[in-house]
Design a protein around this motif. Structure first.
Motif, PDB file in Angstrom:
ATOM      1  N   ASP A   1       0.877  -1.295   0.069  1.00 43.02           N
ATOM      2  CA  ASP A   1       0.010  -0.150  -0.009  1.00 43.02           C
ATOM      3  C   ASP A   1       0.853   1.288   0.024  1.00 43.02           C
ATOM      4  OD1 ASP A   1      -2.680  -1.393   2.076  1.00 43.02           O
ATOM      5  OD2 ASP A   1      -2.106  -1.700  -0.024  1.00 43.02           O
ATOM      6  N   HIS A   2       1.999   1.053   0.659  1.00 45.12           N
ATOM      7  CA  HIS A   2       2.857   2.441   0.784  1.00 45.12           C
ATOM      8  C   HIS A   2       3.424   2.660  -0.778  1.00 45.12           C
ATOM      9  CE1 HIS A   2       5.966   5.035   2.153  1.00 45.12           C
ATOM     10  NE2 HIS A   2       6.912   4.199   1.706  1.00 45.12           N
ATOM     11  N   VAL A   3       3.990   1.429  -1.056  1.00 40.59           N
ATOM     12  CA  VAL A   3       4.464   1.715  -2.635  1.00 40.59           C
ATOM     13  C   VAL A   3       3.577   2.179  -3.355  1.00 40.59           C
ATOM     14  CG1 VAL A   3       5.445   0.515  -4.670  1.00 40.59           C
ATOM     15  CG2 VAL A   3       6.177  -0.109  -2.403  1.00 40.59           C
ATOM     16  N   ALA A   4       2.345   1.904  -3.409  1.00 41.02           N
ATOM     17  CA  ALA A   4       1.277   2.451  -4.203  1.00 41.02           C
ATOM     18  C   ALA A   4       0.983   3.773  -4.047  1.00 41.02           C
ATOM     19  CB  ALA A   4      -0.178   1.491  -4.075  1.00 41.02           C
ATOM     20  N   LEU A   5       0.876   4.260  -2.678  1.00 39.53           N
ATOM     21  CA  LEU A   5       0.863   5.698  -2.313  1.00 39.53           C
ATOM     22  C   LEU A   5       1.884   6.463  -3.027  1.00 39.53           C
ATOM     23  CD1 LEU A   5      -0.714   7.783  -0.818  1.00 39.53           C
ATOM     24  CD2 LEU A   5       0.489   7.134   1.269  1.00 39.53           C
ATOM     25  N   ARG A   6       3.286   6.035  -2.828  1.00 37.57           N
ATOM     26  CA  ARG A   6       4.363   6.675  -3.278  1.00 37.57           C
ATOM     27  C   ARG A   6       4.267   6.970  -4.845  1.00 37.57           C
ATOM     28  NH1 ARG A   6       9.759   3.344  -3.567  1.00 37.57           N
ATOM     29  NH2 ARG A   6       8.423   2.463  -5.348  1.00 37.57           N
ATOM     30  N   GLU A   7       3.674   5.923  -5.472  1.00 35.84           N
ATOM     31  CA  GLU A   7       3.660   6.207  -7.135  1.00 35.84           C
ATOM     32  C   GLU A   7       2.488   7.355  -7.351  1.00 35.84           C
ATOM     33  OE1 GLU A   7       5.703   4.716  -9.065  1.00 35.84           O
ATOM     34  OE2 GLU A   7       6.707   3.877  -7.730  1.00 35.84           O
ATOM     35  N   GLN A   8       1.437   7.115  -6.419  1.00 32.66           N
ATOM     36  CA  GLN A   8       0.273   8.168  -6.527  1.00 32.66           C
ATOM     37  C   GLN A   8       0.744   9.648  -6.461  1.00 32.66           C
ATOM     38  OE1 GLN A   8      -3.594   6.820  -4.750  1.00 32.66           O
ATOM     39  NE2 GLN A   8      -2.572   4.897  -4.701  1.00 32.66           N
TER      40      GLN A   8
ATOM     41  N   LEU B   1       3.872  10.557  -6.477  1.00 28.98           N
ATOM     42  CA  LEU B   1       4.866  10.884  -7.597  1.00 28.98           C
ATOM     43  C   LEU B   1       4.282  11.140  -8.925  1.00 28.98           C
ATOM     44  CD1 LEU B   1       7.502  10.848  -9.058  1.00 28.98           C
ATOM     45  CD2 LEU B   1       7.438   8.355  -9.447  1.00 28.98           C
ATOM     46  N   GLU B   2       3.084  10.482  -9.417  1.00 28.75           N
ATOM     47  CA  GLU B   2       2.480  10.900 -10.704  1.00 28.75           C
ATOM     48  C   GLU B   2       1.659  12.081 -10.411  1.00 28.75           C
ATOM     49  OE1 GLU B   2      -1.115   8.935 -13.518  1.00 28.75           O
ATOM     50  OE2 GLU B   2      -0.171   7.675 -11.879  1.00 28.75           O
ATOM     51  N   GLU B   3       1.248  12.747  -9.301  1.00 29.99           N
ATOM     52  CA  GLU B   3       0.672  13.796  -9.278  1.00 29.99           C
ATOM     53  C   GLU B   3       1.474  14.919  -8.985  1.00 29.99           C
ATOM     54  OE1 GLU B   3      -2.722  16.465  -8.779  1.00 29.99           O
ATOM     55  OE2 GLU B   3      -2.462  14.507  -9.676  1.00 29.99           O
ATOM     56  N   LEU B   4       2.402  14.643  -8.567  1.00 27.84           N
ATOM     57  CA  LEU B   4       3.301  15.682  -8.250  1.00 27.84           C
ATOM     58  C   LEU B   4       4.210  16.001  -9.635  1.00 27.84           C
ATOM     59  CD1 LEU B   4       5.510  17.632  -6.785  1.00 27.84           C
ATOM     60  CD2 LEU B   4       6.912  15.756  -6.290  1.00 27.84           C
ATOM     61  N   ARG B   5       4.396  15.196 -10.393  1.00 27.04           N
ATOM     62  CA  ARG B   5       4.969  15.139 -11.585  1.00 27.04           C
ATOM     63  C   ARG B   5       4.123  15.894 -12.718  1.00 27.04           C
ATOM     64  NH1 ARG B   5       5.720   9.998 -13.659  1.00 27.04           N
ATOM     65  NH2 ARG B   5       7.976   9.833 -12.776  1.00 27.04           N
ATOM     66  N   ARG B   6       2.671  15.478 -12.671  1.00 23.32           N
ATOM     67  CA  ARG B   6       1.611  16.083 -13.323  1.00 23.32           C
ATOM     68  C   ARG B   6       1.416  17.738 -13.234  1.00 23.32           C
ATOM     69  NH1 ARG B   6      -3.168  18.312 -13.232  1.00 23.32           N
ATOM     70  NH2 ARG B   6      -3.027  18.101 -10.918  1.00 23.32           N
TER      71      ARG B   6
ATOM     72  N   GLU C   1      10.108  10.759  -0.927  1.00 24.60           N
ATOM     73  CA  GLU C   1      10.567   9.382  -1.771  1.00 24.60           C
ATOM     74  C   GLU C   1      10.091  10.143  -3.297  1.00 24.60           C
ATOM     75  OE1 GLU C   1       8.178   6.159  -0.702  1.00 24.60           O
ATOM     76  OE2 GLU C   1       9.637   5.955   1.169  1.00 24.60           O
ATOM     77  N   ALA C   2       9.055  10.599  -3.510  1.00 30.81           N
ATOM     78  CA  ALA C   2       8.597  11.283  -4.794  1.00 30.81           C
ATOM     79  C   ALA C   2       9.433  12.462  -5.204  1.00 30.81           C
ATOM     80  CB  ALA C   2       7.213  11.759  -4.890  1.00 30.81           C
ATOM     81  N   LEU C   3       9.679  13.302  -4.232  1.00 35.34           N
ATOM     82  CA  LEU C   3      10.832  14.384  -4.524  1.00 35.34           C
ATOM     83  C   LEU C   3      12.148  13.916  -5.045  1.00 35.34           C
ATOM     84  CD1 LEU C   3      10.169  16.983  -1.834  1.00 35.34           C
ATOM     85  CD2 LEU C   3       9.860  17.333  -4.033  1.00 35.34           C
ATOM     86  N   ARG C   4      12.689  12.656  -4.538  1.00 35.60           N
ATOM     87  CA  ARG C   4      13.914  12.316  -4.735  1.00 35.60           C
ATOM     88  C   ARG C   4      13.729  11.672  -6.288  1.00 35.60           C
ATOM     89  NH1 ARG C   4      13.832   8.961   0.083  1.00 35.60           N
ATOM     90  NH2 ARG C   4      14.838  10.033   1.685  1.00 35.60           N
ATOM     91  N   VAL C   5      12.742  11.128  -6.759  1.00 34.72           N
ATOM     92  CA  VAL C   5      12.506  10.798  -7.910  1.00 34.72           C
ATOM     93  C   VAL C   5      12.500  11.964  -9.070  1.00 34.72           C
ATOM     94  CG1 VAL C   5      10.999   9.399  -9.642  1.00 34.72           C
ATOM     95  CG2 VAL C   5      11.386   8.460  -7.370  1.00 34.72           C
ATOM     96  N   VAL C   6      11.657  12.905  -8.922  1.00 38.36           N
ATOM     97  CA  VAL C   6      11.627  13.958  -9.770  1.00 38.36           C
ATOM     98  C   VAL C   6      12.837  15.010  -9.676  1.00 38.36           C
ATOM     99  CG1 VAL C   6       9.087  14.136  -9.698  1.00 38.36           C
ATOM    100  CG2 VAL C   6      10.319  15.437  -7.929  1.00 38.36           C
ATOM    101  N   GLU C   7      13.505  14.751  -8.654  1.00 37.03           N
ATOM    102  CA  GLU C   7      14.801  15.378  -8.741  1.00 37.03           C
ATOM    103  C   GLU C   7      15.902  14.843  -9.636  1.00 37.03           C
ATOM    104  OE1 GLU C   7      18.620  16.727  -5.944  1.00 37.03           O
ATOM    105  OE2 GLU C   7      17.580  14.933  -5.105  1.00 37.03           O
ATOM    106  N   ALA C   8      15.767  13.295  -9.610  1.00 37.67           N
ATOM    107  CA  ALA C   8      16.573  12.503 -10.496  1.00 37.67           C
ATOM    108  C   ALA C   8      16.266  12.792 -12.081  1.00 37.67           C
ATOM    109  CB  ALA C   8      16.601  11.076 -10.030  1.00 37.67           C
TER     110      ALA C   8
END
Length: 225
Positions: free
Chosen positions: A20-27, A29-34, A65-72
């Motif tokens: 569930d945590h992984v799914a939340l992180r992905e959600q 991430l997707e919304e932050l990127r959008r 965690e999402a911020l780390r991805v969008v930084e990369a």
């Protein structure tokens, strides 16, 4: 780690702890990127973990965690004592993006002309039709989304899994750049997409590569002014 839960019928169902945590992180991430790509979070805007957690209604962990991805991915810069700041689409970054696009998309177009199936051609034409409908409705967020979807679909039709793998992150940036000038660019882009698909359907690799190159050059000219 896994845990066994019983269902109503007495059977045991394996549930993965943390799923569930992984799914939340992905959600998140997707919304932050959008929101960055669509301009809701503007270039240079500060994005603290606390603010984003409040915006999304989540804890700070999936935000971090999402911020780390969008930084990369190059969408934000993490600055000492300031947190994340939305990156700026400077001229050098945009030129570099189009330089890579030209190499990748001309190769993909040529391969697509050699390998396209009727179903693949149909999927490309459907995306063009959907983009035209969105343009008529002045839904330019959707137009930008469909533009990237079209180019990813050309790569799918090319059948080259390496192109697919290395292009995934790039098309988020293509979306970002296209969205800025979508209202002016959309009709011209659609015509160029049609010419590209016509060449792919004809099985003419040289014409398809040329159409892709001219399309990227026109897009670069529009983006760079």
């Amino acid at each position: 780690m896994q845990q066994l839960d019983g269902d109503a019928g007495g059977e045991q169902v394996v549930r993965t702890i943390g799923a569930d945590h992984v799914a939340l992180r992905e959600q998140v991430l997707e919304e932050l990127r959008r929101r960055i790509v669509d301009g809701e979070y503007r270039e240079g805007e500060r994005l603290t973990e606390t603010r984003l957690a409040d915006d999304f209604g989540v804890s700070r962990n999936p935000v971090r965690e999402a911020l780390r991805v969008v930084e990369a991915e190059g969408f934000v810069h993490i600055l000492p004592r300031r947190g994340a700041v939305v990156a700026t689409l400077d001229e050098t970054a945009v030129r570099d993006l189009f330089a890579v696009r030209q190499q990748l998309e001309t190769l993909a177009a040529g391969l697509a002309a050699e390998r396209a199936t009727p179903a693949g051609i149909a999927s490309l034409r459907t995306l063009i039709d959907e983009a035209n409908t969105a343009t008529a409705a002045q839904d330019f967020d959707r137009v930008a989304e469909l533009n990237s979807a079209f180019h990813r679909a050309v790569i799918e039709v090319s059948g080259n899994r390496w192109l697919h793998s290395i292009s995934a992150a790039m098309y988020h940036h293509v979306h970002w750049v296209f969205r800025v000038g979508a209202a002016q660019r959309a009709p011209h882009s659609s015509e160029e997409h049609v010419r590209l698909v016509d060449a792919i359907e004809a099985g003419d690799a040289e014409a398809a590569s040329t159409a892709a190159r001219l399309h990227v050059e026109a897009a670069a000219k529009a983006a760079l002014g």
